[in-house]
Design an enzyme around this catalytic site. Structure first.
Site, mmCIF file in Angstrom:
data_model
loop_
_atom_site.group_PDB
_atom_site.id
_atom_site.type_symbol
_atom_site.label_atom_id
_atom_site.label_comp_id
_atom_site.label_asym_id
_atom_site.label_seq_id
_atom_site.Cartn_x
_atom_site.Cartn_y
_atom_site.Cartn_z
ATOM 1 N N ARG A 50 0.840 -1.211 0.000
ATOM 2 C CA ARG A 50 0.000 0.000 0.000
ATOM 3 C C ARG A 50 0.879 1.268 0.000
ATOM 4 O O ARG A 50 0.617 2.213 -0.723
ATOM 5 C CB ARG A 50 -0.894 -0.072 1.240
ATOM 6 C CG ARG A 50 -1.983 0.902 1.321
ATOM 7 C CD ARG A 50 -3.021 0.643 0.230
ATOM 8 N NE ARG A 50 -3.906 1.800 0.200
ATOM 9 C CZ ARG A 50 -3.581 2.964 -0.311
ATOM 10 N NH1 ARG A 50 -2.417 3.146 -0.885
ATOM 11 N NH2 ARG A 50 -4.421 3.974 -0.269
ATOM 12 N N LEU A 63 -5.082 7.957 1.621
ATOM 13 C CA LEU A 63 -3.699 8.196 1.198
ATOM 14 C C LEU A 63 -2.793 8.211 2.425
ATOM 15 O O LEU A 63 -3.110 8.854 3.423
ATOM 16 C CB LEU A 63 -3.617 9.529 0.454
ATOM 17 C CG LEU A 63 -4.347 9.536 -0.894
ATOM 18 C CD1 LEU A 63 -4.488 10.955 -1.423
ATOM 19 C CD2 LEU A 63 -3.644 8.638 -1.904
ATOM 20 N N ASN A 81 -10.217 17.498 -1.052
ATOM 21 C CA ASN A 81 -11.136 16.375 -1.254
ATOM 22 C C ASN A 81 -12.569 16.871 -1.203
ATOM 23 O O ASN A 81 -12.875 17.802 -0.449
ATOM 24 C CB ASN A 81 -10.925 15.347 -0.128
ATOM 25 C CG ASN A 81 -11.865 14.157 -0.234
ATOM 26 O OD1 ASN A 81 -12.045 13.587 -1.317
ATOM 27 N ND2 ASN A 81 -12.476 13.769 0.883
ATOM 28 N N HIS A 102 -16.357 15.596 -0.217
ATOM 29 C CA HIS A 102 -16.948 14.522 0.583
ATOM 30 C C HIS A 102 -18.469 14.697 0.640
ATOM 31 O O HIS A 102 -18.951 15.814 0.884
ATOM 32 C CB HIS A 102 -16.357 14.563 2.004
ATOM 33 C CG HIS A 102 -16.878 13.479 2.874
ATOM 34 N ND1 HIS A 102 -16.538 12.155 2.706
ATOM 35 C CD2 HIS A 102 -17.756 13.511 3.916
ATOM 36 C CE1 HIS A 102 -17.165 11.416 3.610
ATOM 37 N NE2 HIS A 102 -17.910 12.215 4.358
ATOM 38 N N ASP A 145 -11.019 12.282 6.222
ATOM 39 C CA ASP A 145 -12.109 13.265 6.126
ATOM 40 C C ASP A 145 -12.167 14.212 7.335
ATOM 41 O O ASP A 145 -13.255 14.554 7.809
ATOM 42 C CB ASP A 145 -13.469 12.548 5.967
ATOM 43 C CG ASP A 145 -13.516 11.697 4.704
ATOM 44 O OD1 ASP A 145 -12.860 12.058 3.721
ATOM 45 O OD2 ASP A 145 -14.209 10.669 4.711
HETATM 46 C C1 GAR Z 1 -18.916 12.108 -4.831
HETATM 47 O O1 GAR Z 1 -20.169 12.202 -4.244
HETATM 48 C C2 GAR Z 1 -17.827 12.316 -3.786
HETATM 49 O O2 GAR Z 1 -18.202 13.196 -2.791
HETATM 50 C C3 GAR Z 1 -17.670 10.922 -3.249
HETATM 51 O O3 GAR Z 1 -17.753 10.094 -4.369
HETATM 52 C C4 GAR Z 1 -18.627 10.695 -5.324
HETATM 53 C C5 GAR Z 1 -17.935 10.688 -6.669
HETATM 54 O O4 GAR Z 1 -18.813 11.041 -7.679
HETATM 55 N N1 GAR Z 1 -16.445 10.789 -2.554
HETATM 56 C C6 GAR Z 1 -16.309 10.043 -1.472
HETATM 57 O O5 GAR Z 1 -17.208 9.406 -0.985
HETATM 58 C C7 GAR Z 1 -14.910 10.038 -0.886
HETATM 59 N N2 GAR Z 1 -14.941 9.544 0.442
HETATM 60 P P1 GAR Z 1 -18.287 11.318 -9.162
HETATM 61 O O6 GAR Z 1 -17.390 10.146 -9.545
HETATM 62 O O7 GAR Z 1 -19.539 11.348 -9.986
HETATM 63 O O8 GAR Z 1 -17.551 12.632 -9.156
#
Ligand code: GAR
Length: 225
Positions: A68, A96, A110, A112, A163
């Site tokens: 990893r 990460l 990021n 979230h 997060d």
């Molecule tokens: C988004 O809702 C983002 O907030 C989430 O994945 C989705 C990606 O959507 N991220 C997480 O959950 C990270 N922990 P997309 O591929 O359509 O942009």
């Protein structure tokens, strides 16, 4: 022009929102590359269609700690080759490690799909009172399971704690009686599509203001010598 590298594991709607904000002239930043650990995802297709380098870096074993870290170091080398001003996690689903984070201090944001607090703690203040901060990969499902009145989206700086980095922007949406996970996530994503390009623009602007100041300082020191 500032350079972004976008890390994305999914459909890529947030990547598309960044590209559309750029095309409308609302964001002064080019996407220099898109990297995914998943093959065949929407984000890579969107990048290829836009003529942006699309890189798939598969991760074979998530549980092997040494593998990893080696993966994160390799990911860091790939990302660094594109000389990003900012790295954007837009639906990136891997945590990460410091092997990656130490290479790009204060340069990773990021998005979230839940409301996160400014202090990285367990509780977030919302328009409907205090609520648990929902972290990790199942935040949308958790918001429904807990029967919360509101949820939302947050753009934040990335730190080692999952997060929990400082918040840049946040927006709320109510949870409606007929919401299921797909409907609620779609509404959260529409918040994200506005929030993420705005947050990127804001931090790049703040950064360039700060670095201009530093350059002036350096000139003064040079003249005095
Ligand atoms: C988004 O809702 C983002 O907030 C989430 O994945 C989705 C990606 O959507 N991220 C997480 O959950 C990270 N922990 P997309 O591929 O359509 O942009």
């Amino acid at each position: 022009m500032k350079r972004l590298v976008v890390l994305a594991s999914g459909a890529g709607s947030n990547l598309r929102a960044i590209l559309e904000a750029r095309a409308r002239g609302e964001l002064d930043a080019d996407v220099a590359a898109v990297v995914s650990e998943q093959a065949g995802v929407g984000a890579l297709t969107i990048a290829m269609e836009a003529g942006i380098p699309a890189i798939c870096l598969p991760l074979r074993d998530r549980r092997d700690h040494a593998a990893r870290r080696a993966y994160d170091a390799r990911l860091a080398r790939v990302v660094a080759a594109f000389e990003p001003d900012l790295i954007v996690l837009a639906g990136w689903m891997l945590l990460l490690s410091d092997a990656f984070l130490d290479r790009f201090p204060d340069r990773i944001v990021n998005v979230h799909p839940a409301l996160l607090p400014d202090d990285g703690g367990p509780i977030v203040a919302t328009s409907r009172g205090m609520q648990p901060a929902l972290r990790g990969a199942r935040a949308v499902r958790e918001a429904l399971r807990l029967g919360l009145p509101v949820t939302g989206a947050t753009v934040h700086w990335v730190t080692l704690a999952c997060d929990a980095g400082p918040v840049i922007e946040r927006a709320e949406t109510p949870i409606l009686a007929n919401d299921d996970e797909a409907r609620l996530h779609a509404r959260i994503k529409s918040l994200e599509h506005r929030l993420l390009p705005e947050a990127i623009g804001r931090v790049l602007l703040e950064r360039s203001g700060r670095s201009n100041g530093a350059e002036e300082e350096m000139i003064v020191v040079g003249e005095m010598r």
